[in-house]
Write a protein that holds these residues in place. Sequence first.
Motif, short mmCIF file in Angstrom:
data_model
loop_
_atom_site.label_atom_id
_atom_site.label_comp_id
_atom_site.label_asym_id
_atom_site.label_seq_id
_atom_site.Cartn_x
_atom_site.Cartn_y
_atom_site.Cartn_z
N VAL A 197 0.92 -1.32 -0.12
CA VAL A 197 -0.03 0.19 0.22
C VAL A 197 0.86 1.28 0.04
N LEU A 198 1.98 1.26 0.88
CA LEU A 198 2.81 2.31 0.95
C LEU A 198 3.52 2.85 -0.15
N LYS A 199 4.17 1.67 -0.92
CA LYS A 199 5.36 1.82 -1.79
C LYS A 199 4.92 1.26 -3.43
N CYS A 200 3.67 0.84 -3.55
CA CYS A 200 3.55 0.30 -4.84
C CYS A 200 2.05 0.82 -5.51
N GLU A 568 11.11 -6.25 -22.14
CA GLU A 568 12.27 -6.53 -22.99
C GLU A 568 13.16 -7.52 -22.44
N GLU A 569 13.61 -7.15 -21.31
CA GLU A 569 14.55 -7.89 -20.52
C GLU A 569 14.14 -9.33 -19.90
N GLY A 570 13.08 -9.44 -19.97
CA GLY A 570 12.24 -10.88 -19.80
C GLY A 570 12.29 -10.94 -18.15
N GLN A 571 12.00 -9.73 -17.28
CA GLN A 571 11.98 -9.72 -15.98
C GLN A 571 10.53 -9.18 -15.59
N ARG A 572 10.18 -9.61 -14.39
CA ARG A 572 8.98 -9.21 -13.88
C ARG A 572 9.09 -8.12 -12.98
N GLU A 573 8.45 -6.94 -13.44
CA GLU A 573 8.54 -5.65 -13.05
C GLU A 573 7.35 -4.93 -12.65
N THR A 574 7.57 -3.97 -11.61
CA THR A 574 6.55 -3.46 -11.04
C THR A 574 7.16 -1.98 -10.65
N MET A 575 6.28 -1.05 -10.30
CA MET A 575 6.64 0.29 -9.92
C MET A 575 6.97 0.45 -8.59
N VAL A 576 7.74 1.42 -8.05
CA VAL A 576 7.77 1.68 -6.55
C VAL A 576 7.67 3.19 -6.61
N THR A 577 6.81 3.83 -5.59
CA THR A 577 6.53 4.96 -5.46
C THR A 577 6.70 5.82 -4.19
N LEU A 580 4.22 9.63 0.26
CA LEU A 580 3.01 10.40 0.23
C LEU A 580 2.41 10.69 -0.89
N SER A 581 3.45 11.07 -2.00
CA SER A 581 2.75 11.70 -3.30
C SER A 581 2.87 10.90 -4.36
N ALA A 582 3.24 9.59 -4.22
CA ALA A 582 3.37 8.58 -5.21
C ALA A 582 4.08 9.04 -6.55
N GLU A 583 5.32 9.58 -6.41
CA GLU A 583 6.31 9.91 -7.14
C GLU A 583 6.87 8.56 -7.60
N PRO A 584 7.45 8.47 -8.82
CA PRO A 584 7.95 6.91 -9.40
C PRO A 584 9.27 7.37 -8.35
N ILE A 585 10.05 6.32 -7.94
CA ILE A 585 10.98 6.11 -7.41
C ILE A 585 11.90 4.86 -8.02
N GLN A 586 11.27 3.82 -8.58
CA GLN A 586 12.11 2.61 -8.83
C GLN A 586 11.38 1.74 -9.49
N CYS A 587 12.20 1.24 -10.70
CA CYS A 587 11.51 0.08 -11.46
C CYS A 587 11.87 -1.33 -10.61
N LEU A 588 10.94 -1.90 -9.76
CA LEU A 588 11.25 -3.05 -9.17
C LEU A 588 11.11 -4.49 -9.68
N LYS A 663 14.29 4.28 0.55
CA LYS A 663 13.70 4.15 -0.65
C LYS A 663 13.26 2.76 -1.03
N SER A 664 13.86 1.95 -0.74
CA SER A 664 13.66 0.47 -0.89
C SER A 664 12.69 -0.31 -0.20
N VAL A 665 11.83 -1.32 -0.91
CA VAL A 665 10.67 -1.89 -0.23
C VAL A 665 11.43 -2.79 0.73
N GLY A 666 12.49 -3.32 0.50
CA GLY A 666 13.33 -4.13 1.69
C GLY A 666 13.53 -3.62 3.13
N TRP A 667 13.89 -2.08 2.71
CA TRP A 667 14.29 -1.51 4.16
C TRP A 667 12.71 -1.37 5.07
#
Length: 843
Positions: A197-200, A568-577, A580-588, A663-667
């Motif tokens: 909820v917070l990061k995706c 194109e890289e054959g990886q499962r990817e989603t966005m991390v934002t 508060l403001s849901a600005e894009p941070i990472q291609c996870l 910034k990371s979801v793991g943290w």
Amino acid sequence: MSVLPDVLPEDTRSDGEREAQAERLRAVWKTPTGWRYWTAVNNTEVGVWYTGAAFLFMLFAGVLALIVRVQLSVPDNDFVSAEFFNQAFTLHGTVMMFLFAVPIFEAVAVIILPQMLGARDLPFPRLSAFGFWSFILGGVFVCGSIFFGAAPNSGWFMYPPLATSEEAGIGADIWLLGLSFIEVASIAAAVELIVGVLKCRPPGMKINLMPLYAWYILIVAGMILFAFPPLIAGDILFEMQRMFDWPFFEPERGGDPLLWQHLFWIFGHPEVYIIFLPAIALLAMIVPTFAQRPIVGYSWIVLAAVGTGFLSFGLWVHHMFTTGLPSISLAFFSAASEAVAIPTGVQIFVFIATLLAGRVIFSVPMLFAAGALAIFIIGGLTGVMVALAPFDWQAHDTYFIVAHLHYVLIGGVMFPIIAGIYYFFPMIAFRKLSDRLGKIAFWLMFVGFNVAFFPMHLSGLRGMPRRIFTYPDELGLNLLNLVSTVGAFIFAAGVLVIAYDMLRPKKKQPYAPRNPWNAGTLEWLTEMPGEDWGVRSVPIIRSRYPLWDQPTLMADVDAGRYYLADAEEGQRETMVTSVLSAEPIQCLRVSGPAYVTIFSAFALGGVFIFLTFHWWWLTLGSGILAGGGILYWLWTGTAIIPEKREKDVGLGLKLPIYVSGPKSVGWWAMFITMVGDGTAFGSLMFGYFFYWTIHDDFTNGLAGPGVLWPLVAAACFAAAWAAMLLSRAANGADRPQGLRLWLCVSLVLTVAGSCAGLYGPYAHGMDPTAHVYPAIVWIVILWTVCHGAIGLVMQAYCLAGSFAGRLTAEYDIDIHNVVLYWHFMLVTALATFLVVGLFPLAV
């Protein structure tokens, strides 16, 4: 400043390019087939498994309830034995609370939350799969016990001294260890959902634009972090008494059974709201859809949900009004119990106002939603009654409480869940359920429920106690009990109609139209039939009801005009934002199908199962396998160094693939996990000071662990923490030798601190079986030392990562997360050793 475009640029791709992109996405997100299907980690697959298993456990608990009702239908009945009756009602409550009510909210959230957030998946899909396999194994272990006459028989709350006595048998251990394993799955799911909820959230979905369902899930998952750990702490104390004769609940040696009640109900009453709020969340999605207008008072309902969650932690003592607590305690908790009706009422009035302000479309989901509100209001009214201590003294442990509990849980949970099933079924199975069968099921359930449980108010007020095997004819309760039994079977018939409706073949039935209810939220971007990728492209969101307010959104998403339209890289990817403001941070990049989640879950389950039977060597072996599986999972599935630093995710935006720190979801996952862990530690310390308050001489004249060794232990752990900070600094300065040196120093100090901590009570001859004082000292020290051992594994993991080239100045997520763990480790160690070493001097 926002990087999101106000207007989508012109799409210059050809039809062939669009289809090629879609095919690459389809291949990457494809669910495995054949026997490898069970290695899937897609949220849709895992969520469906989770939901199906929870409903099977619910049906099992329902059969047990019908057996109980048959036994009580007439006086002096001998349909089942007293022992089987005790096992049946204990398992009924246990399964409904631990294996249905909580897991069903997590299961539904795993399915619909990523869709609602426009995400490809939750950030830790393997964690969701691990949680499911843990849940199913623990559930089968607990439920299967009744077929061997070994089920728990002391009530779903397992009060000592009954549950700690020899008469409780192995069933008490099955309850404690089996449910502890299930609680691990629940906390894992809570971590996943909070981070999701917070990061995706999709770009633009600021926190004040989140769907109400996401708000409720965030609140409830946060509640789990503070509610479940006290029960885990209580389980540890309970099992140490049963397994090793440590007298935590035995008054003759300084213990007190009331401590269990405190720890259990600190969990138990918030749990009522943990299962109630997600069900209300379903209504918060259904009501606006069938009123065809946005919810009235969005901010009010969010504040009310937060207030309900907060106040729920101040109510636990109203389950203990008859235990002889001081009057000031009764007054405080009675007032808190009354106060929680205010935010609950706000939520109900918001739904009514929304329906009045819109044009209601009558449907099966709305029928169940209306029935839920009607039944729950009756349960709420009786809840206000039992919140008053004088009334509770009369009604406590009678069938009036049984009626109140079921009106709250069936009205506040079961009916909204059925409404959600009929509402969301097309999103999952791509076909609608039968309106005719749904209406039949509703009236069977609504009428059957009230016929079954309303008379229990009267039988309770006439003095019928709970948990009795039978009753004499002279009590005059024959008709009321017979009516309740008839009602229970009518209600069960309604549940069977729903089960049939869900399971009946539907291949000849046409697919439902897309967005069949004309809803406004993102989960209805689902295609009919759906794709495994969740959403074709991750959209930009500008309102709370984007399908209503952004007319071209669905077409633009389908055309892949937004973010991550290709793989194109054959990886499962989603966005991390951002939070508060849901600005894009990472291609996870998220993990794909794997056997390791199944292996780890079953190995960890073996630890709890083998402990139940005291098979020590098998427990140790299973623990080693579980630890190895989890380390392999982390090594191969997280913090992988990517082939490039950043990726063009579309619309001219480039995002890093690897980020670390906050910034990371793991943290965030580590931080949230340690908050829950700290709550469990705080519960053990609560036990330490609880014993101090109830005894004139807390130490009972016994020697403590002394001052020297606890202070040495505290100093060593503080130094180990400082060395971890220096190791992180050395890594940041690109000095790998310094990183390794300080990691080794910290590792040695951790071992020294653990040995010093254990040597203190050992050197002073503290026997944990003699009195509760040495027992509680040993338990908090063992907790800290075990966490030190986990810290050792983390330090060794970072050393291995450094030597393998996976931990560098640029790619440093592991050292950031381990240092975060050590912040909590420092607080735990200082609190433990300063309290056990210095506090006895103050008293």
